[in-house]
Every structure is written in structure tokens, then in C-alpha cells.
Design a protein around this motif. Sequence first.
Motif, mmCIF file in Angstrom:
data_model
loop_
_atom_site.group_PDB
_atom_site.id
_atom_site.type_symbol
_atom_site.label_atom_id
_atom_site.label_comp_id
_atom_site.label_asym_id
_atom_site.label_seq_id
_atom_site.Cartn_x
_atom_site.Cartn_y
_atom_site.Cartn_z
ATOM 1 N N PHE A 78 0.852 -1.191 0.000
ATOM 2 C CA PHE A 78 0.000 0.000 0.000
ATOM 3 C C PHE A 78 0.887 1.239 0.000
ATOM 4 O O PHE A 78 1.905 1.275 0.702
ATOM 5 N N PRO A 79 0.525 2.258 -0.760
ATOM 6 C CA PRO A 79 1.288 3.509 -0.710
ATOM 7 C C PRO A 79 1.267 4.062 0.720
ATOM 8 O O PRO A 79 0.251 3.952 1.417
ATOM 9 N N PRO A 80 2.363 4.649 1.185
ATOM 10 C CA PRO A 80 2.426 5.131 2.575
ATOM 11 C C PRO A 80 1.298 6.092 2.953
ATOM 12 O O PRO A 80 0.764 6.026 4.055
ATOM 13 N N THR A 81 0.893 6.973 2.022
ATOM 14 C CA THR A 81 -0.183 7.920 2.361
ATOM 15 C C THR A 81 -1.522 7.207 2.499
ATOM 16 O O THR A 81 -2.324 7.529 3.379
ATOM 17 N N SER A 82 -1.780 6.234 1.637
ATOM 18 C CA SER A 82 -3.012 5.449 1.726
ATOM 19 C C SER A 82 -3.023 4.631 3.018
ATOM 20 O O SER A 82 -4.050 4.536 3.704
ATOM 21 N N ALA A 83 -1.884 4.037 3.347
ATOM 22 C CA ALA A 83 -1.780 3.261 4.586
ATOM 23 C C ALA A 83 -2.021 4.154 5.799
ATOM 24 O O ALA A 83 -2.668 3.756 6.775
ATOM 25 N N TRP A 84 -1.496 5.374 5.738
ATOM 26 C CA TRP A 84 -1.713 6.328 6.843
ATOM 27 C C TRP A 84 -3.211 6.557 7.079
ATOM 28 O O TRP A 84 -3.685 6.511 8.210
ATOM 29 N N THR A 85 -3.944 6.801 5.987
ATOM 30 C CA THR A 85 -5.380 7.072 6.123
ATOM 31 C C THR A 85 -6.103 5.891 6.753
ATOM 32 O O THR A 85 -6.940 6.057 7.654
ATOM 33 N N THR A 86 -5.780 4.682 6.303
ATOM 34 C CA THR A 86 -6.422 3.486 6.856
ATOM 35 C C THR A 86 -6.132 3.342 8.339
ATOM 36 O O THR A 86 -7.040 3.104 9.147
ATOM 37 N N VAL A 87 -4.871 3.498 8.715
ATOM 38 C CA VAL A 87 -4.486 3.303 10.117
ATOM 39 C C VAL A 87 -5.065 4.422 10.989
ATOM 40 O O VAL A 87 -5.543 4.178 12.106
ATOM 41 N N MET A 88 -5.059 5.636 10.475
ATOM 42 C CA MET A 88 -5.649 6.750 11.232
ATOM 43 C C MET A 88 -7.118 6.484 11.524
ATOM 44 O O MET A 88 -7.595 6.678 12.645
ATOM 45 N N ARG A 89 -7.860 6.019 10.524
ATOM 46 C CA ARG A 89 -9.289 5.760 10.710
ATOM 47 C C ARG A 89 -9.522 4.700 11.792
ATOM 48 O O ARG A 89 -10.473 4.799 12.562
ATOM 49 N N VAL A 90 -8.659 3.689 11.823
ATOM 50 C CA VAL A 90 -8.844 2.586 12.766
ATOM 51 C C VAL A 90 -8.382 2.953 14.179
ATOM 52 O O VAL A 90 -9.004 2.573 15.170
ATOM 53 N N TYR A 91 -7.318 3.727 14.271
ATOM 54 C CA TYR A 91 -6.738 4.038 15.585
ATOM 55 C C TYR A 91 -7.326 5.304 16.213
ATOM 56 O O TYR A 91 -7.015 5.612 17.361
ATOM 57 N N ARG A 92 -8.173 6.020 15.499
ATOM 58 C CA ARG A 92 -8.720 7.283 16.019
ATOM 59 C C ARG A 92 -9.483 7.067 17.325
ATOM 60 O O ARG A 92 -10.120 6.026 17.543
ATOM 61 N N SER A 93 -9.376 8.014 18.175
ATOM 62 C CA SER A 93 -10.124 8.081 19.444
ATOM 63 C C SER A 93 -9.795 6.974 20.437
ATOM 64 O O SER A 93 -10.391 6.901 21.491
ATOM 65 N N GLY A 94 -8.835 6.108 20.087
ATOM 66 C CA GLY A 94 -8.494 5.021 20.994
ATOM 67 C C GLY A 94 -8.750 3.641 20.422
ATOM 68 O O GLY A 94 -8.439 2.629 21.045
ATOM 69 N N GLY A 95 -9.317 3.605 19.189
ATOM 70 C CA GLY A 95 -9.527 2.317 18.536
ATOM 71 C C GLY A 95 -10.936 2.143 18.018
ATOM 72 O O GLY A 95 -11.842 1.797 18.763
ATOM 73 N N MET A 96 -11.126 2.391 16.725
ATOM 74 C CA MET A 96 -12.451 2.365 16.102
ATOM 75 C C MET A 96 -12.552 1.137 15.208
ATOM 76 O O MET A 96 -11.936 1.079 14.145
ATOM 77 N N THR A 97 -13.311 0.142 15.639
ATOM 78 C CA THR A 97 -13.394 -1.111 14.880
ATOM 79 C C THR A 97 -14.420 -1.047 13.752
ATOM 80 O O THR A 97 -14.625 -2.024 13.050
ATOM 81 N N LYS A 98 -15.038 0.103 13.549
ATOM 82 C CA LYS A 98 -16.094 0.244 12.529
ATOM 83 C C LYS A 98 -15.605 -0.151 11.138
ATOM 84 O O LYS A 98 -16.391 -0.670 10.328
ATOM 85 N N ASP A 99 -14.335 0.077 10.839
ATOM 86 C CA ASP A 99 -13.888 -0.135 9.467
ATOM 87 C C ASP A 99 -13.873 -1.597 9.036
ATOM 88 O O ASP A 99 -13.734 -1.886 7.849
ATOM 89 N N ALA A 100 -14.029 -2.519 9.980
ATOM 90 C CA ALA A 100 -14.141 -3.931 9.591
ATOM 91 C C ALA A 100 -15.517 -4.243 9.003
ATOM 92 O O ALA A 100 -15.701 -5.282 8.367
ATOM 93 N N ILE A 101 -16.488 -3.350 9.219
ATOM 94 C CA ILE A 101 -17.860 -3.690 8.827
ATOM 95 C C ILE A 101 -18.120 -3.521 7.333
ATOM 96 O O ILE A 101 -19.091 -4.072 6.832
ATOM 97 N N TYR A 102 -17.253 -2.790 6.625
ATOM 98 C CA TYR A 102 -17.486 -2.606 5.185
ATOM 99 C C TYR A 102 -17.438 -3.959 4.470
ATOM 100 O O TYR A 102 -18.353 -4.305 3.718
ATOM 101 N N LEU A 103 -16.367 -4.692 4.690
ATOM 102 C CA LEU A 103 -16.232 -5.993 4.047
ATOM 103 C C LEU A 103 -17.233 -6.985 4.639
ATOM 104 O O LEU A 103 -17.849 -7.765 3.905
ATOM 105 N N ARG A 104 -17.415 -6.941 5.959
ATOM 106 C CA ARG A 104 -18.351 -7.867 6.611
ATOM 107 C C ARG A 104 -19.778 -7.631 6.111
ATOM 108 O O ARG A 104 -20.509 -8.581 5.810
#
Length: 392
Positions: A290-316
Motif C-alpha cells: 500500500f502507498p504510505p499515504t493510503s496506509a496512513w489514512t487506513t491506520v488513522m481511521r482505525v486508531y482514532r479516538s483510541g480504537g475504532m473497529t467500525k472499518d471492519a464492517i465494510y467488508l463484513r
Amino acid sequence: MTEAGEDHGIAAADLAVDHRLSLLAQSFRFLLDITPVDADDLRDDFLEGHDDAPAFTYRELEADPAVIRAELDDIDPGEVGDPVLGQLLRAKHREMELQLDMLEARDSDDFLPLSVELYGGVSPSLRAQAEALLATITRTEPSDEALDAEEFLALAEAEIAHYREVDPDLAMHAEIRPDVNGVMVSGDVLLVGPETKVQRARAQALLHHEVGTHLVTQANGSHQPVKVLGVGLAGYDETQEGLAVLAEIACGGLTAFRLRQLASRVLTVHRMIGGATFAEAHEALVADDFPPTSAWTTVMRVYRSGGMTKDAIYLRGLVELLEHLGAGGSLDQLWLGKFSLRDLPLIGDLESRGLLRPPRVLPRYLHDPASHANLARAAGTDDLGTLLEGHA
């Protein structure tokens, strides 16, 4: 004109509970309030190796969670006489309690367990599907011309105008907002961050995702006698996001990069729950090409506020809807508002009793015969890599 309670066969006292919950749910901005306002500012420092664990800044809460909780405690869904509506409203009441808990725990160690309770974690089967996608889809499309925020906003406004031709009273609109990263929907508004870049080849798919799914179901749900269908019943996010990705498939806009992105979100949630640091999670995605900037966005979304597991629900959510379609299920009722696939029998009960109104508008892609062919081809597949066959 009869009163709403008489007109729709739901007791006025029951609708009053629904309306109070709906108004209260709209009084706080859950997703906005758990999302950093300075992610773009911190990205470069992180990517240049100056910062292993970014310390994000969040909005000041406009509404005091303690005050909202006091109002929520004053609403008793147990008083609802209609058993089906009562079940739906009790679950929504509990979800709102969890959201308030999360707002109060924002950016603390207490946030992640609450997020897992609200959105779930990553099952072994979902993790295996995500890993298989990254293993089998190793080539992605070359980047094409990127639209900036103003250009994408113009497309979004044109898309909304198409729906207004069907119903001029639709409240949806789009705007560029300086404290937003990327593109997101909050209520009836499509928010675009000023630094947003959207690949031209992805623009239509993103519009069908955000406008054709999230804003359309919000508009339809808010028009229902049961107003919580506009803000979303408990657990609606998973089906909503699955439906939004299904829209990308339907319009032929699901790309290899996008499918890998959805898989990377699942694996990043899994790594975070397992104790990986922000930097370790980012390193793992870069190692997966993954390009570093794209990876940053993904990790930021997941780690925000202390840990947001919402991003697993898109594929699920997508997997569950593909199974639903494969078993002969229909999408028709899912346009009535925002709710979970598991609540489909309850929504069907309300509809069969004449207690719900038809949708005001339907997603535009449903008028294209090619979309139905794309959905039919995708229905029931257990090999997600095949979703790219026949697509650009």
C-alpha cells in the motif's frame, strides 16, 4: 388530515417515543466527534519518521454527553405498546447509550472495548477473506487524474440535483468543510475535506456510495412515520456500508485498489485489537504494497479516538449482503431507511401492516440494466476476488 398516530396505525404515544429518540440521536455528531481534525497536518511528520504515535486533536463536543444521557434516561422504550416497534426502539436506546459511553471515553483506553461492543471485532473467517484478497489481488490500476475537493463537490451537487428532480423537497446537500478529512456523510449532508483527492475513475462509485446509498436511505427513512429509520436503527452501519460497497459493484466502479483497501481495513482492525502500535500497523500495510499515504489514512481511521473497529464492517456487511442475494433475497426493502439486515423481518412486519411509506427516491444505478447484471454476477460469491471480473 388525521393525526400521524391514527393515519399510520401506530399509537401516538409509541410514535412520541420514536420521535424523541430520533431527535436526541440527531443532537450529537458521533462520527464527526470521534474523528481527528488534524490528521492531514500530522501525516507528513509521521511519514518522514518524526512521529511513531500521532497525538490527534478532536473537536470540542458541542453537546455534553451527560446532558444527552439524562435526556436518554428519561425516554423509556419499554412503554411502547407495539411489540415490533418496541423491540427496535429498545435496541436503538441501548446503542445510543454505547455511543455516549464512547464519546466520554474518547482518546482513552476505555474506548476500544466499547467500540468492539458496538461494531464487533474481526472473526477468523472475515480475517481469512481479507488475507486472501491481499494475497490474490497484487496488481492495481494505475492512478489516473485526481479530482480536487471543488471538482468532486461539483459532481456531488449534480448527483444530488438528479434526485431532486424526482423529489424537489429532498433535504440532502453537500459542502466542503475544513475540519473533515476525505469524504463522509453526517445526517443529510455530504462533507468533503478541503484536501480531498478522488481518482476520476472512482468518482461515480463514490457518489453512488455516499449519495445513492447513505443520503438516499437517510431521505427515505426520515420520511417514514417511524423517524428513527432516518437516523438509523441499532446496528444499521454494517448493512449500510455493505449496501454502499454493493453500489460500487453495481455501477462497475469497484476497483482492485478499493477491494484491497477494504481488506486492509479488516486486517488493521485485527492488528489493533491484537495490540499492534500505530507505526506497526502502518508498516504492515506498506509491506503489503500500500502507498504510505493510503496506509496512513487506513491506520488513522482505525486508531482514532483510541480504537475504532467500525472499518471492519465494510467488508463484513458486503459479504452478508452477497450471501443474502445469493439465497434469493432482495434489496427492495433496504431502501426504506437505515437498518440492519438482521432487522429485515421486523421491517417487513411493519411494512406488511401498512405502517411504512414507499421510498421517496431509489438509487440511480438501479435504473441501469448493467447494474442488475453486475449484482446478479456478484450474488452469492464466496470468492471476493471474482467481484472484479468484468469491471474497469
